[in-house]
Design an enzyme around this catalytic site. Structure first.
Site, mmCIF file in Angstrom:
data_model
loop_
_atom_site.group_PDB
_atom_site.id
_atom_site.type_symbol
_atom_site.label_atom_id
_atom_site.label_comp_id
_atom_site.label_asym_id
_atom_site.label_seq_id
_atom_site.Cartn_x
_atom_site.Cartn_y
_atom_site.Cartn_z
ATOM 1 N N LYS A 148 39.334 38.983 42.710
ATOM 2 C CA LYS A 148 39.801 38.307 41.487
ATOM 3 C C LYS A 148 40.503 36.989 41.788
ATOM 4 O O LYS A 148 40.924 36.728 42.911
ATOM 5 C CB LYS A 148 40.695 39.258 40.687
ATOM 6 C CG LYS A 148 39.838 40.310 39.962
ATOM 7 C CD LYS A 148 40.567 41.053 38.898
ATOM 8 C CE LYS A 148 39.575 41.983 38.181
ATOM 9 N NZ LYS A 148 40.244 42.963 37.356
ATOM 10 N N ARG A 152 38.732 49.997 41.755
ATOM 11 C CA ARG A 152 37.413 49.442 41.393
ATOM 12 C C ARG A 152 37.109 48.255 42.292
ATOM 13 O O ARG A 152 37.852 47.270 42.278
ATOM 14 C CB ARG A 152 37.469 49.024 39.916
ATOM 15 C CG ARG A 152 36.191 48.470 39.345
ATOM 16 C CD ARG A 152 36.393 48.099 37.867
ATOM 17 N NE ARG A 152 35.159 47.596 37.290
ATOM 18 C CZ ARG A 152 34.752 46.348 37.369
ATOM 19 N NH1 ARG A 152 35.468 45.452 38.006
ATOM 20 N NH2 ARG A 152 33.608 45.979 36.797
HETATM 21 C C1 9MG Z 1 35.058 45.563 33.878
HETATM 22 N N1 9MG Z 1 36.252 45.255 34.632
HETATM 23 C C2 9MG Z 1 36.518 44.095 35.317
HETATM 24 N N2 9MG Z 1 37.724 44.171 35.881
HETATM 25 C C3 9MG Z 1 38.226 45.386 35.559
HETATM 26 C C4 9MG Z 1 39.434 46.045 35.838
HETATM 27 O O1 9MG Z 1 40.396 45.469 36.538
HETATM 28 N N3 9MG Z 1 39.619 47.278 35.351
HETATM 29 C C5 9MG Z 1 38.656 47.880 34.591
HETATM 30 N N4 9MG Z 1 38.917 49.114 34.131
HETATM 31 N N5 9MG Z 1 37.490 47.302 34.304
HETATM 32 C C6 9MG Z 1 37.296 46.077 34.767
#
Ligand code: 9MG
Length: 371
Positions: A316, A351
């Site tokens: 990010k 994630r």
């Molecule tokens: C789809 N998406 C992109 N970034 C995300 C994040 O930090 N958390 C979740 N739950 N979905 C995300």
């Protein structure tokens, strides 16, 4: 001033100041250590991660907050003075209790969720994996490498990304979900559209991951409730196209805590029980660098909501703000560091784009921490 300032405690009167405070207090576990049989350490959400102190936080008039760190050893005396015995006992119960299995996964462990963006313009793997066969092959490799869940999305929420119709989103994600679910894998659908949720669930998706906390489409709450599936409620301020323009909070960590509590209660009223809910502070979604860093340094506060926590930091832009040389594909180091920080705070799901590297980092961190 929307930050949490740690107070310098110079005298017992400063500590009493927090005890006498009449407004709401928030409690963030800190002083992390593996929980074994150490009586001075308590387990985080039933995991082996433990905490040895609580950061007690109160809002300041006019914005921001101040806090005091209290070792667990000193907590009992403070609790008696504050008259908050029942409140603290309830908070400690929620912080410590093991969460029920979520989508069939044991929540005492930290699970890796692999990201599959079936979009031509995805910000970090754009164009590399945008066909069904390539997406399925990539997901299968992630599962082999240790991912417990595959998050499949067909719409980019990156600022400036092209919008996509619901039909197009369904056409992108459904074949991938059907194929993975037919092989018995756990798939989450990353969408903010109720029609896509329905199609994805029909194709075998096991989890609904909604970056709008089920607020982005007026039918989402109803569809999620009727599906019987677990949900991930993420916090986002504003809309993807404009959310980074000038995000503002009274105090980001506490405002997001209150928002997620409010969404959990709305879900419960709609028939989605707490054991079906995972929460996510939404790193990068309507947040400045300092908001993101405040959240990352107090992630464990969200255990007070009594639900599993998902963290998404992979590649990010906050990493790029710390290291401006790094474009998204060069942010592996920052992604791993923030994932391990999440693991230290006891988050149950992370994630990521880079599955084997994250799995290895968490295995090594688990093996080398104090037992
Ligand atoms: C789809 N998406 C992109 N970034 C995300 C994040 O930090 N958390 C979740 N739950 N979905 C995300």
């Amino acid at each position: 001033m929307d930050e949490i300032k740690r107070s310098v405690l110079r005298s017992p009167a400063d500590v009493r100041g927090f005890a006498d405070f009449e407004g709401p207090l928030y409690y963030a576990p800190t002083g992390f250590i593996d929980h074994a049989d150490d009586p001075n350490t308590l387990p985080l959400a039933g995991s082996r991660r433990g905490f040895s102190a609580l950061e007690i936080i109160r809002r300041r008039e006019g914005g921001g907050a101040e806090s005091m760190i209290l070792p667990l050893l000193a907590l009992e005396g403070w609790v008696q003075n504050s008259g908050r015995v029942d409140e603290i006992n309830a908070v400690l119960d929620r912080l410590m209790a093991k969460r029920p299995d979520y989508a069939g996964l044991d929540m005492a462990s930290c699970h890796v969720m692999g990201i599959i963006n079936v979009t031509p313009d995805s910000f970090s793997d754009g164009g590399d994996y945008n066909t069904t066969e390539q997406s399925v092959a990539r997901a299968m490799a992630m599962i082999e490498q240790g991912a417990s869940i595959i998050d499949v999305g067909g719409e980019s929420t990156r600022p400036g990304a092209d919008t996509v119709s619901e039909d197009e989103e369904i056409n992108r994600v459904v074949p991938v979900i059907r194929e993975l679910a037919s092989k018995g894998h756990i798939v989450s659908i990353d969408t903010r559209h109720a029609g896509v949720m329905e199609a994805a669930i029909e194709a075998g998706a096991a989890i609904i991951n909604d970056v709008t906390g089920l607020e982005g489409d007026e039918r989402s709450m109803e569809v999620a409730a009727a599906s019987g599936k677990p949900v991930i409620l993420m916090h986002m301020q504003g809309e993807p196209g404009t959310m980074q323009a000038d995000p503002k909070y009274d105090c980001a960590v506490l405002d997001i805590y209150d928002y997620l509590l409010d969404r959990i209660e709305s879900c419960e009223r709609a028939g989605i029980s707490r054991d079906r809910i995972c929460i996510d502070p939404g790193i990068g979604f309507g947040k400045t660098l300092s908001h993101n860093l405040e959240l990352l340094s107090r992630l464990a506060i969200f255990h007070g909501l009594g639900c599993p926590i998902l963290l998404g930091t992979s590649r990010k832009s906050f990493i790029g703000k710390i290291d401006p040389k790094a474009d998204p594909k060069q942010r592996l180091g920052g992604s791993i560091a923030s994932a391990v920080n999440g693991w230290r705070h006891g988050v149950q799901m992370i994630r990521v784009h880079d599955v084997p590297e994250t799995v290895q980092a968490i295995s090594v961190a688990s093996s080398t921490s104090i037992v």
